[in-house]
Design an enzyme around this catalytic site. Structure first.
Site: not given
Ligand code: NOJ
Ligand code: CA
Length: 661
Positions: A168, A368, A370, A441-442, A460, A466
């Site tokens: 990023e 989602h 995470e 993501h990540e 991502e 963001e």
């Molecule tokens: C980073 C992600 O790129 C983002 O889209 C997400 O909202 C946050 N982490 C929380 O999981």
């Molecule tokens: Ca991110």
């Protein structure tokens, strides 16, 4: 920082008159790759384009734990073959892709008794190679790879530093030597190469499997190193084993570089027998509200992912033709990030009811997961998590790994190490078994795996939208999105999340989106993703229904795509034909400079007439002072017409070309 010594060997070494074949040409004869061994048995390759040497003899080889495989080789035999096949993508920037190349495999034998094969493929627009360890070694512990790329004329290089968290960062351009002087010479793959004479290149890897991601060292030339595991080893390998492909696109201009499909062609064909459940779509989400701190992920008075809020988003999605709604913060774990429970919702999220409601509307809930970087914890839950999501009609999950080091089953590691790469693959494969698509993501940098696993829809690995909500540096500069198509997006679809319609920032007033509203529309065409999120809040879209119509209409799966014009860091003019339709969409964006662009419509079909609906920067529009004005105009056009587009500073134009007959 590593030092690499580049050995320039006499060109006389390049070819030997007899013995096994050591050279291979592209199908059109313009590119040629030659292999040679120096006197001490070091493998080298070199490349000519139109008869001119573009890559000087560059070393190949490995550093293993118990020996060096950098010299001491002899050439045993070699084998040449040709390949030419058209294949159809499940989704993509193109429906049909031609995979045409000539191949040369050299079989080498090392003084220690170890065999090593190197396979070269030469396409019209670039070349690739990979190493194969054909037999079982006693132990194959790879410390590093010794691959070099020694350019005859040094290019300027667009890159990001190798330790950038999750990639990023802002991509910047510098000459190779300048990077070395600034102590910034260690960068991630890919890199984009720009030569003064207007030719371009792109270097990356394809089909990254059970191996660490590669990085580059921009020393006197370009060297490589593999992302290490924490114990310093790069990879533990069970033979027979082939490394990912290393490839270099070399084209005379930017549109040809963008059109190159070498990376996808180097990946294995689709492994999934049924892909009917994999559908590109646009979606919205309970998401931007959290980044703007209007809502929270965790429970409390501002909790975003509640049953009532989700129903409101689902209704909005239904009314406006979105395929799905993402909800972050629906499950337990957000208070301290120590353990995310992927099957237990917060009490104010009624999964049964929402699943029923979404299904009745024909809109999907996008899950989602995470992980907070705890990949091992996620692997423990994977089967249960995917069974749970599948049972609730969820066929897309956004995954996340917010942590600079992820905790894998092999301990804390870089996400792009061999351990990280193994984890991400396990996720993709397990998800496919449950008919679940992934938006990662990540991630580790994409390498074209979506050909093999089309359920890996998007990732991502970018400084996405963001950052324009909370970045202390004020948000990404306007030029950022004019660089991404030529750098990060060359590696694969990007979940950038375009579509901001409200430019005021309630928490960090100094931070904002450096673009006009028309530019945000154009990004839906410019930044490719088969899963395209319109990121803003429904209430902000409701305020500008006419401009919002473009987001409602624009597809995210294409028959063909063409860069009409562009200059990295300055502007992009992209046209794409909707898959299975005669309609085209155009996106034009610019950096801080306002500019005029010419758009010849000669990509439209002969004998057809089209209605062009043009969404452009209105009177007085400018990203800094007044991003909102959008002028919408309609006119009849054919392929004979040329449109003139006027873009404001940080501005854009988005055009829908609907076929009338
Ligand atoms: C980073 C992600 O790129 C983002 O889209 C997400 O909202 C946050 N982490 C929380 O999981
Ligand atoms: Ca991110």
């Amino acid at each position: 920082m590593k030092k690499i010594t580049f050995v320039l060997i006499a060109l006389a070494l390049v070819m030997t008159a007899c013995g096994p074949d050591t050279a291979v040409e592209s199908p059109n004869g313009k590119l040629q790759v030659s292999f040679t061994l120096s006197d001490d048995g070091t493998p080298y390759y070199s490349v000519t384009k139109d008869g001119n040497l573009v890559i000087l003899p560059s070393a190949l080889g490995f550093e293993l734990k118990d020996k060096s495989l950098s010299d001491g080789f002899t050439l045993q035999t070699s084998m040449r073959s040709s390949f030419d096949q058209n294949w159809e993508t499940v989704w993509g920037e193109e429906r049909m892709i031609r995979n045409r190349y000539n191949e040369l495999i050299v079989h080498l034998h090392h003084a220690s008794g170890a065999p090593l094969d190197i396979t070269f493929r030469v396409f019209d627009d670039g070349f690739a190679f990979r190493y194969t360890f054909p037999e079982r070694y006693d132990s194959l512990v790879i410390l590093d790879e010794k691959t070099e790329y020694c350019f005859a004329e040094l290019p300027e290089v667009w890159s990001i530093p190798w330790q950038t968290e999750y990639y990023e960062a802002l991509w910047t351009k510098k000459a190779i030597g300048e990077r070395q002087k600034a102590n910034e010479d260690t960068v991630c793959s890919p890199v984009t190469l720009e030569w003064k004479n207007g030719t371009y290149g792109f270097m990356h890897e394809a089909a990254l499997t059970d191996y660490p991601a590669q990085n580059y060292i921009l020393g006197e030339q370009i060297g490589t190193f593999l992302t290490p595991l924490r114990e310093g080893v790069a990879a533990y390998v069970v033979t027979p084993f082939s490394t990912p492909w290393r490839f270099v696109i070399l084209t005379d201009n930017l549109p040809d570089m963008m059109a190159s499909r070498i990376m996808l062609n180097l990946n294995e064909p689709c492994k999934l027998s049924n892909t009917s459940w994999i559908r590109p779509m646009k979606f919205i989400g309970i998401w931007w509200g959290m980044h703007l701190e209007l809502m929270t992920w965790y429970q409390g008075p501002k909790h975003g992912a509640t049953t009532a809020n989700m129903k409101r988003y689902l209704d909005f999605a239904k009314e406006n033709g979105f395929g799905g709604v993402l909800a972050e913060g629906w499950n337990r774990g957000w208070e301290d990030w120590s353990h995310f429970d992927m099957t237990t919702p917060y009490p104010d999220w009624d999964m049964e009811e929402l699943s029923r409601y979404a299904n009745s509307l024909g809109v999907q809930i996008i899950g989602h997961n995470e992980t907070g970087g705890n990949a091992a914890d996620y692997e423990n839950q994977l089967e249960d998590a995917y069974r749970y999501h599948e049972a609730h009609g969820i066929h897309v999950i956004k995954t996340g790994y917010v942590s600079p080091i992820i905790l894998t089953t092999d301990g804390p590691q870089y996400n792009r190490s061999q351990a990280g790469v193994r984890h991400y693959r396990k996720v993709i494969e397990t998800a496919a078994e449950h008919q679940i698509c992934i938006d990662n993501h990540e991630p580790v940098m994409p390498t074209g795996l979506q050909r093999t696993y089309p359920n890996l829809l998007t990732q991502e690995g970018v400084r996405g939208q963001e950052w324009n909500a909370w970045s202390k540096d004020g948000g990404s500069p306007a030029w950022h999105t004019t660089v991404l198509p030529f750098t990060r997006v060359m590696a694969g679809p990007v979940d950038y999340t375009p579509g901001v319609f409200n430019f005021a920032n309630p928490v960090y007033p100094e931070t904002r989106v450096h673009s006009t509203l028309a530019n945000q529309l154009a990004l839906f065409v410019v930044l490719y993703s088969p899963l395209q999120m319109a990121c803003d809040l429904p209430e902000n879209y409701e305020r500008y229904p006419k401009a919002f119509q473009f987001i409602r209409d624009v597809p995210c799966d294409w028959e063909q795509s063409r860069l009409i014009d562009g200059k990295i860091g300055e502007f992009v003019l992209m046209a794409r034909q909707e898959r299975g339709s005669e309609d085209w969409y155009v996106g034009a964006i610019t950096n801080d400079d306002s500019r005029e662009m010419s758009l010849p419509l000669d990509f439209l079909k002969e004998g057809k007439s089209y209605t062009a609906t043009i969404y452009r920067d209105g009177e007085g529009a400018d990203w800094k002072s007044n991003p909102y004005p959008v002028k919408i105009e309609q006119q009849k056009v054919t392929r004979e017409d040329v449109l003139t587009l006027k873009l404001a500073s940080g501005g854009g134009s988005a055009i829908q070309l609907s076929c009338d007959n």
